[in-house]
Design an enzyme around this catalytic site. Structure first.
Site, mmCIF file in Angstrom:
data_model
loop_
_atom_site.group_PDB
_atom_site.id
_atom_site.type_symbol
_atom_site.label_atom_id
_atom_site.label_comp_id
_atom_site.label_asym_id
_atom_site.label_seq_id
_atom_site.Cartn_x
_atom_site.Cartn_y
_atom_site.Cartn_z
ATOM 1 N N ASN A 105 -10.380 21.836 -41.192
ATOM 2 C CA ASN A 105 -9.023 22.125 -40.329
ATOM 3 C C ASN A 105 -8.085 21.791 -41.293
ATOM 4 O O ASN A 105 -8.102 21.681 -42.206
ATOM 5 C CB ASN A 105 -9.235 21.459 -39.718
ATOM 6 C CG ASN A 105 -8.547 21.878 -38.174
ATOM 7 O OD1 ASN A 105 -7.708 23.043 -38.225
ATOM 8 N ND2 ASN A 105 -9.372 22.231 -36.795
ATOM 9 N N HIS B 112 -7.915 0.412 -57.273
ATOM 10 C CA HIS B 112 -7.942 -0.937 -58.031
ATOM 11 C C HIS B 112 -8.170 -1.880 -57.884
ATOM 12 O O HIS B 112 -8.604 -1.738 -56.794
ATOM 13 C CB HIS B 112 -6.182 -0.558 -57.832
ATOM 14 C CG HIS B 112 -5.026 0.718 -57.810
ATOM 15 N ND1 HIS B 112 -4.803 0.687 -59.247
ATOM 16 C CD2 HIS B 112 -5.072 1.735 -57.354
ATOM 17 C CE1 HIS B 112 -4.150 1.750 -59.053
ATOM 18 N NE2 HIS B 112 -4.343 1.928 -58.276
ATOM 19 N N ALA C 164 -11.206 10.288 -34.312
ATOM 20 C CA ALA C 164 -10.705 10.163 -35.033
ATOM 21 C C ALA C 164 -9.741 8.563 -35.375
ATOM 22 O O ALA C 164 -10.424 7.901 -34.546
ATOM 23 C CB ALA C 164 -9.816 11.205 -34.138
ATOM 24 N N ARG D 280 -22.487 3.931 -31.282
ATOM 25 C CA ARG D 280 -24.026 4.159 -30.890
ATOM 26 C C ARG D 280 -24.412 5.291 -31.778
ATOM 27 O O ARG D 280 -24.101 5.938 -32.801
ATOM 28 C CB ARG D 280 -23.803 4.848 -29.855
ATOM 29 C CG ARG D 280 -23.231 6.158 -29.287
ATOM 30 C CD ARG D 280 -22.786 6.965 -27.229
ATOM 31 N NE ARG D 280 -22.206 7.938 -27.727
ATOM 32 C CZ ARG D 280 -22.733 9.366 -27.736
ATOM 33 N NH1 ARG D 280 -23.745 9.490 -27.596
ATOM 34 N NH2 ARG D 280 -22.267 10.271 -27.413
HETATM 35 C C1 LIG Z 1 -15.812 10.329 -30.824
HETATM 36 C C2 LIG Z 1 -15.292 11.246 -29.561
HETATM 37 C C3 LIG Z 1 -15.606 12.314 -30.416
HETATM 38 C C4 LIG Z 1 -15.332 10.672 -28.490
HETATM 39 O O1 LIG Z 1 -16.551 10.483 -28.481
HETATM 40 P P1 LIG Z 1 -17.579 10.067 -26.956
HETATM 41 O O2 LIG Z 1 -19.357 9.819 -27.505
HETATM 42 O O3 LIG Z 1 -17.092 10.486 -26.054
HETATM 43 O O4 LIG Z 1 -17.223 8.763 -26.861
HETATM 44 P P2 LIG Z 1 -16.543 8.542 -25.904
HETATM 45 O O5 LIG Z 1 -15.321 9.243 -25.695
HETATM 46 O O6 LIG Z 1 -17.340 7.651 -24.810
HETATM 47 O O7 LIG Z 1 -16.516 6.267 -26.283
HETATM 48 C C5 LIG Z 1 -17.286 5.816 -27.417
HETATM 49 C C6 LIG Z 1 -16.671 4.762 -27.741
HETATM 50 O O8 LIG Z 1 -15.791 4.549 -28.697
HETATM 51 C C7 LIG Z 1 -14.046 4.349 -28.958
HETATM 52 N N1 LIG Z 1 -13.328 5.636 -29.454
HETATM 53 C C8 LIG Z 1 -13.312 7.079 -28.778
HETATM 54 N N2 LIG Z 1 -13.023 7.378 -30.155
HETATM 55 C C9 LIG Z 1 -12.930 6.740 -30.947
HETATM 56 C C10 LIG Z 1 -11.589 6.689 -31.502
HETATM 57 N N3 LIG Z 1 -11.230 7.053 -31.908
HETATM 58 N N4 LIG Z 1 -11.621 4.999 -32.756
HETATM 59 C C11 LIG Z 1 -11.767 4.367 -32.085
HETATM 60 N N5 LIG Z 1 -12.624 4.079 -30.996
HETATM 61 C C12 LIG Z 1 -13.117 5.185 -29.821
HETATM 62 C C13 LIG Z 1 -14.184 4.410 -26.892
HETATM 63 O O9 LIG Z 1 -12.965 3.841 -26.638
HETATM 64 C C14 LIG Z 1 -15.147 4.266 -26.333
HETATM 65 O O10 LIG Z 1 -15.212 2.396 -26.670
HETATM 66 P P3 LIG Z 1 -15.777 1.259 -25.095
HETATM 67 O O11 LIG Z 1 -17.441 1.650 -24.862
HETATM 68 O O12 LIG Z 1 -15.391 0.329 -26.004
HETATM 69 O O13 LIG Z 1 -15.289 2.412 -24.122
HETATM 70 C C15 LIG Z 1 -13.828 11.410 -29.363
HETATM 71 O O14 LIG Z 1 -13.046 10.310 -29.459
HETATM 72 C C16 LIG Z 1 -13.296 12.150 -30.458
HETATM 73 O O15 LIG Z 1 -12.670 10.937 -31.899
HETATM 74 N N6 LIG Z 1 -12.466 13.296 -31.013
HETATM 75 C C17 LIG Z 1 -12.598 13.594 -32.399
HETATM 76 C C18 LIG Z 1 -11.664 15.225 -31.825
HETATM 77 C C19 LIG Z 1 -10.995 15.551 -33.256
HETATM 78 O O16 LIG Z 1 -11.065 15.666 -34.631
HETATM 79 N N7 LIG Z 1 -10.492 16.690 -33.106
HETATM 80 C C20 LIG Z 1 -9.871 17.822 -34.556
HETATM 81 C C21 LIG Z 1 -10.954 19.124 -34.602
HETATM 82 S S1 LIG Z 1 -12.703 18.860 -35.188
#
Ligand SMILES: CC(C)(COP(=O)(O)OP(=O)(O)OC[C@H]1O[C@@H](n2cnc3c(N)ncnc32)[C@H](O)[C@@H]1OP(=O)(O)O)[C@@H](O)C(=O)NCCC(=O)NCCS
Length: 170
Positions: A62, A92, A137, A160
């Protein structure tokens, strides 16, 4: 103007084939059906740092990702990068009080097949992200990530396990 500079003149999410072609002319290797959706920043030692980057087939990179290719960056097939992902291969040793950024070191990065790297994640020198894993992210990945896991946070920790071929998947 460099080929990377020319590619970056193209508006994001358009001219995808032309952009990918220009990046190949800069030395970057990319496979079939792989597309760079927007601007890309390529830094690193030497005249053609892009030649240290290889991207597999069927990948999506992207807009506004940064590749610091002082060491090699190897990206597998079927990978997807969100916006503004940064892969940083140079670092470094800890230097003296007077200049803490001591002796330079360059360490390769490997992103396994099928991995999805979320927007604004940063992958640090020497890290391998396992095949089929997700980096959430904004994460900072400072240690290797196993295959088929969701990792998130600063520093990234496994949240997970995900299904994977050979275990739970097809
Ligand atoms: C990881 C992601 C895909 C979510 O996946 P999911 O399986 O639905 O995970 P959940 O939302 O159920 O979150 C699971 C745990 O991870 C944590 N978590 C999710 N995303 C997180 C992040 N970016 N940073 C830190 N923790 C995160 C949640 O808080 C949750 O923690 P908890 O159980 O203590 O509450 C989503 O958060 C993400 O980062 N998407 C990326 C979006 C992106 O980059 N888009 C660009 C286009 S490609």
């Amino acid at each position: 103007v460099s080929f990377v500079g020319l590619a970056n003149l193209l508006p994001p999410l358009s001219f995808v084939r032309l952009r990918t072609g220009l990046l190949r002319l800069a030395g970057l290797r990319s496979g079939d059906r792989t597309a760079f959706g927007g601007r890309v920043r390529i830094t690193g030692r030497g005249l053609r740092p892009a030649s240290r980057i290889s991207v597999g087939d069927n990948c999506w990179i992207n807009d506004s990702c940064t590749f610091d290719a002082s060491a090699t960056i190897t990206i597998g097939n079927g990978t997807a990068f969100g916006h503004e992902v940064a892969l940083i291969t140079s670092t470094h040793d800890v230097g003296s009080h007077f200049y803490r950024a001591g002796t330079s070191a360059d360490l390769p990065i490997v992103i396994g097949d099928g991995a999805w790297i979320g927007a604004r994640a940063m992958v640090l020198p020497g890290v391998t992200v396992g095949a089929g894993s997700i980096v959430a992210a904004g994460s900072v990945v400072n240690r290797d990530i196993a295959p088929d896991v969701l990792a998130a946070g600063v520093p990234a920790k496994v949240i997970r396990r995900l299904d994977g071929c050979g275990r739970d998947g097809p």
